[in-house]
Write an enzyme that holds these catalytic residues in place. Structure first.
Site, PDB file in Angstrom:
ATOM      1  N   SER A  56       0.829  -1.195   0.000  1.00  0.00           N
ATOM      2  CA  SER A  56       0.000   0.000   0.000  1.00  0.00           C
ATOM      3  C   SER A  56       0.876   1.263   0.000  1.00  0.00           C
ATOM      4  O   SER A  56       1.611   1.503  -0.959  1.00  0.00           O
ATOM      5  CB  SER A  56      -0.954  -0.037   1.199  1.00  0.00           C
ATOM      6  OG  SER A  56      -1.948   0.944   1.098  1.00  0.00           O
ATOM      7  N   ASP A 151     -10.039  -3.587  -5.142  1.00  0.00           N
ATOM      8  CA  ASP A 151      -9.185  -2.574  -4.532  1.00  0.00           C
ATOM      9  C   ASP A 151      -9.221  -1.318  -5.405  1.00  0.00           C
ATOM     10  O   ASP A 151      -9.043  -1.414  -6.621  1.00  0.00           O
ATOM     11  CB  ASP A 151      -7.751  -3.111  -4.441  1.00  0.00           C
ATOM     12  CG  ASP A 151      -6.775  -2.153  -3.789  1.00  0.00           C
ATOM     13  OD1 ASP A 151      -7.182  -1.042  -3.379  1.00  0.00           O
ATOM     14  OD2 ASP A 151      -5.583  -2.515  -3.687  1.00  0.00           O
ATOM     15  N   HIS A 181      -8.037  -4.865  -0.729  1.00  0.00           N
ATOM     16  CA  HIS A 181      -6.833  -4.149  -0.331  1.00  0.00           C
ATOM     17  C   HIS A 181      -6.346  -4.668   1.032  1.00  0.00           C
ATOM     18  O   HIS A 181      -7.136  -4.987   1.909  1.00  0.00           O
ATOM     19  CB  HIS A 181      -7.128  -2.651  -0.236  1.00  0.00           C
ATOM     20  CG  HIS A 181      -5.908  -1.824   0.010  1.00  0.00           C
ATOM     21  ND1 HIS A 181      -5.005  -1.510  -0.991  1.00  0.00           N
ATOM     22  CD2 HIS A 181      -5.422  -1.255   1.151  1.00  0.00           C
ATOM     23  CE1 HIS A 181      -4.036  -0.780  -0.487  1.00  0.00           C
ATOM     24  NE2 HIS A 181      -4.255  -0.617   0.818  1.00  0.00           N
TER      25      HIS A 181
END
Length: 210
Positions: A56, A151, A181
Site C-alpha cells: 500500500s 481494490d 486491499h
C-alpha cells in the site's frame, strides 16, 4: 517473509504525516536503504543483494525508492516487491470508481491520506509521490507487483506493471482474484493470503540466488 524467503528482513520505520509531510518518508526510506547497504555485513547480510518490499503506502515508498536509487546511482536493488501499491496520486481509473466504497480502503480515505501527506496538490505529480508518472522507467530493478481485484488501487498497479514491462524491466504481475486491499493482513486465517505471500517469498529467494 523471512521464513518463506530464507532471507534477512529489515523492518524500517519512517517519519509519518501530517507531522512530517513529503518528502520526509522517501528521504527516510533512502537513508534506510543506504544504511543497510553499508552495514549489511554486520548482521550477516549482503549489501549488494537487497530487495525492497512494501504494501500500500509502503509499496509507494518501495517503488519510489527503486527510482531514487537509480537516480542517485545506488545502492543497488536486486528486486522491488510492490503489494497493492499506491503509485499515482491522480489516478481516476475504473477501479477507483468500482471500489470507491471498498472494504478497508475507500476513495474518500485515499483523498484524506493524500491531503495529510502532501503540502500542495502539485506535489502529486512528483515521481517520488507518483512513481507511475515518471517519464523514464528503463533500468529499474526487476519487479513483482501484486494487485487485488476489489481494490481502488488495482488499475494503477496494473498500469505500472505494464509500463515497467514496456520499458524493458522484468515484471511478474500477480493479479489476485477475489482479494481486497491489504489482504496480507489476514495471513493468519486466509489461505489465499498465505498462498500469495509464499509466492513472494519464492520470488525473493530466486532473485537472491540468480
Amino acid at each position: 517473509m523471512a521464513n518463506r524467503s530464507g532471507t534477512i528482513v529489515v523492518s524500517v520505520d519512517y517519519r509519518l504525516a501530517p507531522e512530517h509531510r513529503f518528502p520526509a518518508a522517501i528521504e527516510d526510506a533512502y537513508a534506510a536503504l543506504s544504511w543497510v547497504a553499508a552495514n549489511a555485513d554486520g548482521f550477516g547480510g549482503d549489501g549488494q543483494n537487497i530487495a525492497v518490499f512494501g504494501e500500500s503506502a509502503g509499496g509507494n515508498l518501495a517503488a519510489a525508492l527503486a527510482q531514487e536509487a537509480r537516480r542517485r546511482g545506488g545502492p543497488r536493488i536486486a528486486l522491488q516487491v510492490l503489494a497493492y501499491p499506491a503509485v499515482d496520486r491522480f489516478d481516476d481509473s475504473p477501479s477507483m470508481h468500482e471500489n470507491m466504497a471498498g472494504l478497508l480502503l475507500t476513495r474518500a480515505w485515499l483523498e484524506w491520506f493524500w491531503g495529510l501527506y502532501l503540502t500542495t496538490p502539485d506535489e502529486g505529480a512528483d515521481p517520488r509521490v507518483s512513481p507511475a508518472r515518471a517519464d523514464d522507467l528503463a533500468g529499474l530493478p526487476p519487479a513483482v507487483i501484486v494487485t487485488a481485484e476489489h481494490d481502488p488501487l488495482r488499475d494503477q498497479g496494473d498500469r505500472y506493471a505494464q509500463r515497467l514491462a514496456a520499458a524493458g524491466v522484468p515484471v511478474q504481475h500477480l493479479p489476485v482474484r477475489g482479494a481486497i486491499h491489504a489482504f496480507f493482513s489476514f495471513t493468519g486465517s486466509v489461505q489465499l493470503s498465505r498462498d500469495v505471500l509464499n509466492q513472494l517469498g519464492e520470488a525473493v529467494a530466486t532473485a537472491f540466488n540468480d
